[in-house]
Write a protein that holds these residues in place. Structure first.
Motif, PDB file in Angstrom:
ATOM      1  N   MET A  46      -3.312   9.370  -2.455  1.00  0.00           N
ATOM      2  CA  MET A  46      -2.180   8.954  -1.756  1.00  0.00           C
ATOM      3  C   MET A  46      -0.885   8.628  -2.844  1.00  0.00           C
ATOM      4  N   PRO A  47       0.435   9.382  -2.667  1.00  0.00           N
ATOM      5  CA  PRO A  47       1.349   9.300  -3.658  1.00  0.00           C
ATOM      6  C   PRO A  47       1.942   7.934  -3.350  1.00  0.00           C
ATOM      7  N   LEU A  56       0.622  -1.347   0.150  1.00  0.00           N
ATOM      8  CA  LEU A  56      -0.085  -0.245   0.027  1.00  0.00           C
ATOM      9  C   LEU A  56       0.718   1.385   0.078  1.00  0.00           C
ATOM     10  N   VAL A  57       2.034   1.130   0.912  1.00  0.00           N
ATOM     11  CA  VAL A  57       2.784   2.485   0.851  1.00  0.00           C
ATOM     12  C   VAL A  57       3.712   2.528  -0.209  1.00  0.00           C
ATOM     13  N   ARG A  58       4.081   1.558  -0.724  1.00  0.00           N
ATOM     14  CA  ARG A  58       5.074   1.673  -1.870  1.00  0.00           C
ATOM     15  C   ARG A  58       4.223   2.150  -3.138  1.00  0.00           C
ATOM     16  N   GLN A 117      -1.683   2.089  -5.804  1.00  0.00           N
ATOM     17  CA  GLN A 117      -2.615   1.384  -6.952  1.00  0.00           C
ATOM     18  C   GLN A 117      -2.179   0.095  -7.134  1.00  0.00           C
ATOM     19  N   ASP A 118      -1.134  -0.335  -6.562  1.00  0.00           N
ATOM     20  CA  ASP A 118      -0.874  -1.920  -6.433  1.00  0.00           C
ATOM     21  C   ASP A 118      -1.746  -2.750  -5.645  1.00  0.00           C
ATOM     22  N   LEU A 119      -2.441  -1.889  -4.709  1.00  0.00           N
ATOM     23  CA  LEU A 119      -3.181  -2.411  -3.748  1.00  0.00           C
ATOM     24  C   LEU A 119      -4.785  -2.620  -4.142  1.00  0.00           C
ATOM     25  N   ARG A 120      -5.019  -1.244  -4.380  1.00  0.00           N
ATOM     26  CA  ARG A 120      -6.467  -0.682  -4.739  1.00  0.00           C
ATOM     27  C   ARG A 120      -6.353   0.331  -6.155  1.00  0.00           C
ATOM     28  N   HIS A 121      -6.883  -0.445  -7.349  1.00  0.00           N
ATOM     29  CA  HIS A 121      -6.815   0.724  -8.663  1.00  0.00           C
ATOM     30  C   HIS A 121      -7.808   1.460  -8.420  1.00  0.00           C
TER      31      HIS A 121
END
Length: 265
Positions: free
Chosen positions: A236-237, A221-223, A226-230
């Motif tokens: 969030m950047p 999520l932090v990295r 969009q890799d967790l929820r598109h």
């Protein structure tokens, strides 16, 4: 058509010139207009390579921020509140002595470019840095669309419900994670209902992300959210390793897990 375009540009320039900044260094709030700021001694054009918000080199008319903080002690704490509710927390020491990093308040005297499709510019006021690496200045410490700059107590004093349990060693993972949270997360999120930012959800009420994300997914999520929820509208950047190291993320997770057991009753 050409006349209408000229009229629109003149209108935009007029709006930029009419902007005002509220500054409160602890002795009452004052209001500074665009014209007043640009008339100050030390105001000049600066070139900012690798601008964090525009992702390219930019030139601004700007005022050295430390010149606006006369009488502010190095151990004070600064809060930059943006028009959209973003609230950056920056120690005054970083501005007053950034070990080579220079803080400048960029002033939009004529329209700056949009930050993206359908987005406004970074104006009317934007904190930019020269030589940011010298002071380890992170991207969250480049607040834009600034409306107010205030000298306040540090977040740990202002928001007691964010503090970890007493008695923990200062260099423990939880306490280090609390520092990471204050530096990078508090700009957008509240915790236990406390904080000044209005952009993101609370990170402990009703549930901490460590309570509903399986192991390793907080890092995803932090990295890159969009890799967790598109979600195209997400604000969030992504936080790369140059901003938050893997150790920082481990410490942040330790803090959030700790605070999951310290929800207010």
């Amino acid at each position: 058509m050409r006349y209408l375009l000229a009229l629109l540009l003149a209108s935009l320039a007029s709006v930029a010139q009419a902007a005002s900044l509220t500054l409160d260094t602890g002795h009452g709030a004052t209001t500074l207009t665009t014209a007043q700021l640009l008339a100050r001694k030390g105001a000049r054009a600066i070139d900012v390579p690798g601008d964090v918000s525009y992702h390219r080199a930019m030139r601004y008319k700007a005022v050295p921020l430390r010149a606006l903080l006369q009488g502010v002690p190095a151990d004070a704490h600064l809060q930059f509140t943006a028009l959209d509710g973003f609230a950056a927390e920056i120690p005054a020491s970083l501005v007053l002595d950034g070990h080579g990093a220079e803080a400048w308040l960029a002033v939009e005297d004529a329209p700056w470019p949009s930050l993206g499709d359908g987005k406004p510019s970074a104006g009317p006021f934007y904190l930019v840095w020269l030589h940011p690496a010298a002071g380890k200045v992170g991207p969250e410490q480049w607040p834009y669309q600034i409306a107010t700059i205030r000298v306040l107590a540090d977040p740990a004093a202002r928001f007691p419900l964010m503090r970890p349990a007493p008695g923990l060693a200062k260099d423990s993972p939880v306490m280090r994670g609390f520092e990471v949270f204050q530096r990078n997360c508090l700009t957008c999120h509240t915790l236990n209902g406390q904080g000044d930012a209005k952009l993101g959800p609370d990170l402990n009420i009703p549930h901490s992300p460590t309570e509903y994300l399986r192991e390793g997914m907080l890092r995803v999520l932090v990295r890159n959210p969009q890799d967790l929820r598109h979600w195209p509208q997400a604000k969030m950047p992504a936080f790369g390793p140059q901003v938050l190291t893997d150790k920082d993320l481990d410490d942040l997770e330790a803090y959030l897990k700790h605070m999951a057991g310290r929800k207010p009753h």
